[in-house]
Design a protein around this motif. Structure first.
Motif, PDB file in Angstrom:
ATOM      1  N   THR A  90       7.120   3.335  12.812  1.00  0.00           N
ATOM      2  CA  THR A  90       7.063   4.126  14.034  1.00  0.00           C
ATOM      3  C   THR A  90       6.512   3.252  15.153  1.00  0.00           C
ATOM      4  N   THR A  91       6.769   3.658  16.402  1.00  0.00           N
ATOM      5  CA  THR A  91       6.330   2.868  17.550  1.00  0.00           C
ATOM      6  C   THR A  91       5.610   3.745  18.566  1.00  0.00           C
ATOM      7  N   GLU A  92       4.795   3.103  19.385  1.00  0.00           N
ATOM      8  CA  GLU A  92       4.066   3.793  20.450  1.00  0.00           C
ATOM      9  C   GLU A  92       3.889   2.830  21.610  1.00  0.00           C
ATOM     10  N   ILE A  93       4.088   3.323  22.831  1.00  0.00           N
ATOM     11  CA  ILE A  93       3.854   2.523  24.028  1.00  0.00           C
ATOM     12  C   ILE A  93       2.933   3.310  24.940  1.00  0.00           C
ATOM     13  N   HIS A 111       0.813  -1.213   0.000  1.00  0.00           N
ATOM     14  CA  HIS A 111       0.000   0.000   0.000  1.00  0.00           C
ATOM     15  C   HIS A 111       0.851   1.270   0.000  1.00  0.00           C
ATOM     16  N   ARG A 112       2.148   1.113   0.240  1.00  0.00           N
ATOM     17  CA  ARG A 112       3.058   2.253   0.343  1.00  0.00           C
ATOM     18  C   ARG A 112       2.619   3.212   1.434  1.00  0.00           C
ATOM     19  N   VAL A 113       2.377   2.651   2.603  1.00  0.00           N
ATOM     20  CA  VAL A 113       1.985   3.438   3.772  1.00  0.00           C
ATOM     21  C   VAL A 113       2.887   3.060   4.946  1.00  0.00           C
ATOM     22  N   PRO A 114       2.957   3.920   5.975  1.00  0.00           N
ATOM     23  CA  PRO A 114       3.798   3.609   7.137  1.00  0.00           C
ATOM     24  C   PRO A 114       3.239   2.439   7.945  1.00  0.00           C
ATOM     25  N   LEU A 115       4.106   1.852   8.753  1.00  0.00           N
ATOM     26  CA  LEU A 115       3.739   0.785   9.684  1.00  0.00           C
ATOM     27  C   LEU A 115       3.902   1.329  11.095  1.00  0.00           C
ATOM     28  N   ARG A 116       2.887   1.149  11.911  1.00  0.00           N
ATOM     29  CA  ARG A 116       2.905   1.667  13.287  1.00  0.00           C
ATOM     30  C   ARG A 116       2.790   0.488  14.247  1.00  0.00           C
ATOM     31  N   LEU A 117       3.788   0.310  15.098  1.00  0.00           N
ATOM     32  CA  LEU A 117       3.816  -0.773  16.074  1.00  0.00           C
ATOM     33  C   LEU A 117       3.463  -0.206  17.447  1.00  0.00           C
ATOM     34  N   VAL A 118       2.462  -0.807  18.095  1.00  0.00           N
ATOM     35  CA  VAL A 118       2.014  -0.282  19.388  1.00  0.00           C
ATOM     36  C   VAL A 118       2.044  -1.382  20.443  1.00  0.00           C
ATOM     37  N   HIS A 119       2.373  -0.976  21.661  1.00  0.00           N
ATOM     38  CA  HIS A 119       2.421  -1.912  22.784  1.00  0.00           C
ATOM     39  C   HIS A 119       1.712  -1.283  23.972  1.00  0.00           C
ATOM     40  N   ALA A 120       0.868  -2.059  24.635  1.00  0.00           N
ATOM     41  CA  ALA A 120       0.160  -1.602  25.833  1.00  0.00           C
ATOM     42  C   ALA A 120       0.619  -2.402  27.038  1.00  0.00           C
ATOM     43  N   TYR A 121       0.724  -1.737  28.165  1.00  0.00           N
ATOM     44  CA  TYR A 121       1.062  -2.441  29.408  1.00  0.00           C
ATOM     45  C   TYR A 121       0.213  -1.882  30.535  1.00  0.00           C
ATOM     46  N   VAL A 122       0.027  -2.677  31.553  1.00  0.00           N
ATOM     47  CA  VAL A 122      -0.674  -2.236  32.756  1.00  0.00           C
ATOM     48  C   VAL A 122       0.224  -2.474  33.954  1.00  0.00           C
ATOM     49  N   LEU A 123       0.107  -1.629  34.950  1.00  0.00           N
ATOM     50  CA  LEU A 123       0.922  -1.755  36.147  1.00  0.00           C
ATOM     51  C   LEU A 123       0.316  -2.775  37.101  1.00  0.00           C
TER      52      LEU A 123
END
Length: 291
Positions: free
Chosen positions: A88-91, A32-44
């Motif tokens: 790109t990444t997000e946490i 698709h020629r679009v960015p890839l966004r990797l996301v991770h969620a955590y809980v305390l």
């Protein structure tokens, strides 16, 4: 309407299944020629651990660092699969389902693996996928099973207008992958007999099948004009949807279903058909919501 450059988003939890999802999504981003966004969620942790002499902030930093390590591993997997894709990444400190539903607002596609690591470090994938399909704003792909590279894209339809979103996704995907498209419409004795239960007339099963084929041809006409490059194989089968899609999906590179409809795919999100496909589909599964 999503921007043309909307990213493909992947939920990352450190599992082998998530890394497979990352590789699949990276290749799809390249198409698709679009960015890839990797996301991770955590809980305390909600309970204290007296044997560990750490402050609350130290615990948070340690858990967040573990998450960043998982994102680094996933980034490496993405670049190995598709070096040209922007990553790109997000946490975030929240539930994984909450994060992915929020990300779906601006995503072209949300992708998850078929197995997770648990409720703290990972995702309960089945419930996450179904929640995304019910409440997310983008299509959802569960990467599981063995994708057949030269196999067709398979889409399940039920003749309702809500099938149009699934057909649109399936035709676009087949065209982009230069793949054949198998369109499956199911009908069953129970469905037809229920409709004729108050009638004294005997049901003509041959006529029922002919009517279903005519309905399917009408649904496909416009899409075949829009995508003349896609070779379409229409299938009308007297069977349960889950059995038919499992059978055709065994030789497919992707199975596509709508998020709801009527007839053979009624109540898919909350019924046994959707759950069976999320947990047992023989290849990657895409669940598409109506716009």
């Amino acid at each position: 309407m999503k921007a043309p450059s909307a990213p493909i988003v992947v939920g990352v939890d450190g599992s082998a299944s998530a890394l497979l999802a990352v590789a699949w999504a990276a290749q799809e981003s390249a198409r698709h020629r679009v960015p890839l966004r990797l996301v991770h969620a955590y809980v305390l942790p909600t309970r204290g651990y007296p044997q560990v002499i750490l402050t609350g902030n130290e615990i948070r930093q340690a858990i967040e660092q573990l998450g960043r390590d998982k994102l680094d591993e996933a980034t490496a997997a993405a670049r190995a699969a598709a070096p040209e894709v922007e990553v790109t990444t997000e946490i975030a400190c929240c539930g994984s389902t909450t994060l992915l539903i929020e990300e779906s607002r601006t995503a072209r596609l949300v992708v998850v693996g078929s197995q997770g690591l648990g409720t703290v470090t990972g995702m309960i994938v089945g419930s996450t996928a179904l929640a995304l399909a019910a409440h997310g704003k983008s299509p959802v792909v569960v990467v599981r099973g063995a994708s057949v590279p030269d196999g067709p894209v398979v889409v399940g339809v039920d003749g309702s207008p809500t099938s149009e979103a699934a057909l649109a996704f399936a035709f676009e995907t087949a065209s982009m992958r230069d793949a054949r498209l198998t369109v499956v419409m199911c009908w069953t004795d129970y469905m037809v007999e229920s409709a004729y239960s108050a009638s004294r007339f005997t049901v003509d099963w041959g006529q029922v099948e002919a009517d279903e084929r005519r309905l399917l041809a009408q649904r496909l006409a416009g899409w075949q004009e829009k995508y003349p490059d896609v070779q379409v194989h229409p299938v009308v089968v007297r069977d349960r949807p889950v059995r038919a899609l499992m059978r055709y999906g065994a030789e497919a590179q992707l199975v596509v279903v709508g998020s709801h409809g009527h007839g053979g795919f009624a109540g898919m999100l909350l019924g046994s058909t959707s759950q069976a496909l999320v947990y047992n589909a023989p290849c990657p599964l895409a669940i598409v919501r109506p716009d």
